[in-house]
Design a protein around this motif. Structure first.
Motif, mmCIF file in Angstrom:
data_model
loop_
_atom_site.group_PDB
_atom_site.id
_atom_site.type_symbol
_atom_site.label_atom_id
_atom_site.label_comp_id
_atom_site.label_asym_id
_atom_site.label_seq_id
_atom_site.Cartn_x
_atom_site.Cartn_y
_atom_site.Cartn_z
ATOM 1 N N ARG A 87 9.092 -0.257 6.617
ATOM 2 C CA ARG A 87 8.669 -1.481 5.933
ATOM 3 C C ARG A 87 7.194 -1.335 5.596
ATOM 4 O O ARG A 87 6.373 -1.032 6.463
ATOM 5 N N ILE A 88 6.858 -1.582 4.325
ATOM 6 C CA ILE A 88 5.474 -1.486 3.880
ATOM 7 C C ILE A 88 5.061 -2.830 3.291
ATOM 8 O O ILE A 88 5.749 -3.366 2.415
ATOM 9 N N ASP A 89 3.959 -3.364 3.784
ATOM 10 C CA ASP A 89 3.374 -4.588 3.247
ATOM 11 C C ASP A 89 2.114 -4.214 2.479
ATOM 12 O O ASP A 89 1.158 -3.678 3.063
ATOM 13 N N TYR A 90 2.113 -4.475 1.174
ATOM 14 C CA TYR A 90 0.982 -4.131 0.315
ATOM 15 C C TYR A 90 -0.050 -5.265 0.346
ATOM 16 O O TYR A 90 0.301 -6.424 0.144
ATOM 17 N N MET A 91 -1.314 -4.909 0.586
ATOM 18 C CA MET A 91 -2.384 -5.902 0.708
ATOM 19 C C MET A 91 -3.222 -6.021 -0.570
ATOM 20 O O MET A 91 -3.553 -7.109 -0.989
ATOM 21 N N HIS A 92 -3.582 -4.889 -1.134
ATOM 22 C CA HIS A 92 -4.383 -4.866 -2.367
ATOM 23 C C HIS A 92 -4.273 -3.483 -2.991
ATOM 24 O O HIS A 92 -3.922 -2.522 -2.308
ATOM 25 N N PRO A 93 -4.572 -3.362 -4.287
ATOM 26 C CA PRO A 93 -4.461 -2.044 -4.932
ATOM 27 C C PRO A 93 -5.544 -1.076 -4.462
ATOM 28 O O PRO A 93 -6.639 -1.485 -4.068
ATOM 29 N N ALA A 94 -5.210 0.194 -4.515
ATOM 30 C CA ALA A 94 -6.186 1.245 -4.211
ATOM 31 C C ALA A 94 -7.207 1.329 -5.341
ATOM 32 O O ALA A 94 -6.901 1.034 -6.485
ATOM 33 N N GLU A 95 -8.419 1.730 -4.988
ATOM 34 C CA GLU A 95 -9.460 1.918 -5.996
ATOM 35 C C GLU A 95 -9.288 3.281 -6.646
ATOM 36 O O GLU A 95 -9.039 4.284 -5.971
ATOM 37 N N GLN A 96 -9.434 3.317 -7.961
ATOM 38 C CA GLN A 96 -9.304 4.563 -8.705
ATOM 39 C C GLN A 96 -10.352 5.575 -8.245
ATOM 40 O O GLN A 96 -11.477 5.216 -7.912
ATOM 41 N N GLY A 97 -9.936 6.837 -8.234
ATOM 42 C CA GLY A 97 -10.860 7.925 -7.957
ATOM 43 C C GLY A 97 -11.167 8.181 -6.497
ATOM 44 O O GLY A 97 -11.908 9.099 -6.180
ATOM 45 N N LYS A 98 -10.600 7.384 -5.591
ATOM 46 C CA LYS A 98 -10.870 7.560 -4.159
ATOM 47 C C LYS A 98 -9.622 8.056 -3.443
ATOM 48 O O LYS A 98 -8.514 7.562 -3.679
#
Length: 158
Positions: A87-98
């Motif tokens: 089970r994965i709970d997504y909190m916020h999008p990843a920052e590009q380039g990191k």
């Protein structure tokens, strides 16, 4: 198992997973407390080219692999432990380039099931991109009817 041999076994295990090789995932840390992998940033993990958002499948691969490999940290010997539930709970999008790190630990080991939890993050583990809980089935050290992959990993043949 000491941290050095655990790291070596984890690197061999990860190296045997073709999809992880394609994503260029690497082991960054392994000890009795858990496993940390890195998923390097690249355009191939972008799911939405307009926003640059990371594809959920890339994050799922990172976390399933990290949780599955955390079983190496909790068991005295390698065992085949397929995923039962994740089970994965997504909190916020990843920052590009990191780069994205996945960390997981086993919090309970029974005769049949291993329970794991962890997260994916970029700069700060206290600010996860997503959190995960997973269960993995214990099949034992010797796999009947096939290659004893565990011995190969322990001996450095994988």
């Amino acid at each position: 198992m000491n941290s050095t041999s655990l790291m070596a076994m984890a690197e061999r295990f990860l190296g045997a997973l073709k999809h992880c090789q394609i994503l260029q995932m690497r082991v960054t840390h392994a000890d009795a407390e858990g496993m940390t992998l890195i998923l390097p940033w690249s355009q191939r993990i972008v799911g939405n080219p307009q926003t640059g958002a990371v594809h959920g499948g890339a994050l799922t691969t990172l976390l399933d692999t990290t949780c599955g490999m955390a079983t190496l940290c909790a068991l005295p010997r390698f065992e085949v432990c397929p995923t039962l539930d994740l089970r994965i709970d997504y909190m916020h999008p990843a920052e590009q380039g990191k780069d994205i790190f996945g960390h997981a630990q086993c919090y309970r080991v029974t005769r049949d099931v291993i329970f794991t939890r962890g997260s994916a993050y970029q700069d700060d583990p206290a600010r996860p991109i997503c959190q995960v809980v997973g269960t993995f089935m214990r099949l034992g050290h010797d796999v009947r009817g096939g290659i004893d992959f565990g011995s190969r990993l322990e001996e450095g043949e994988a």
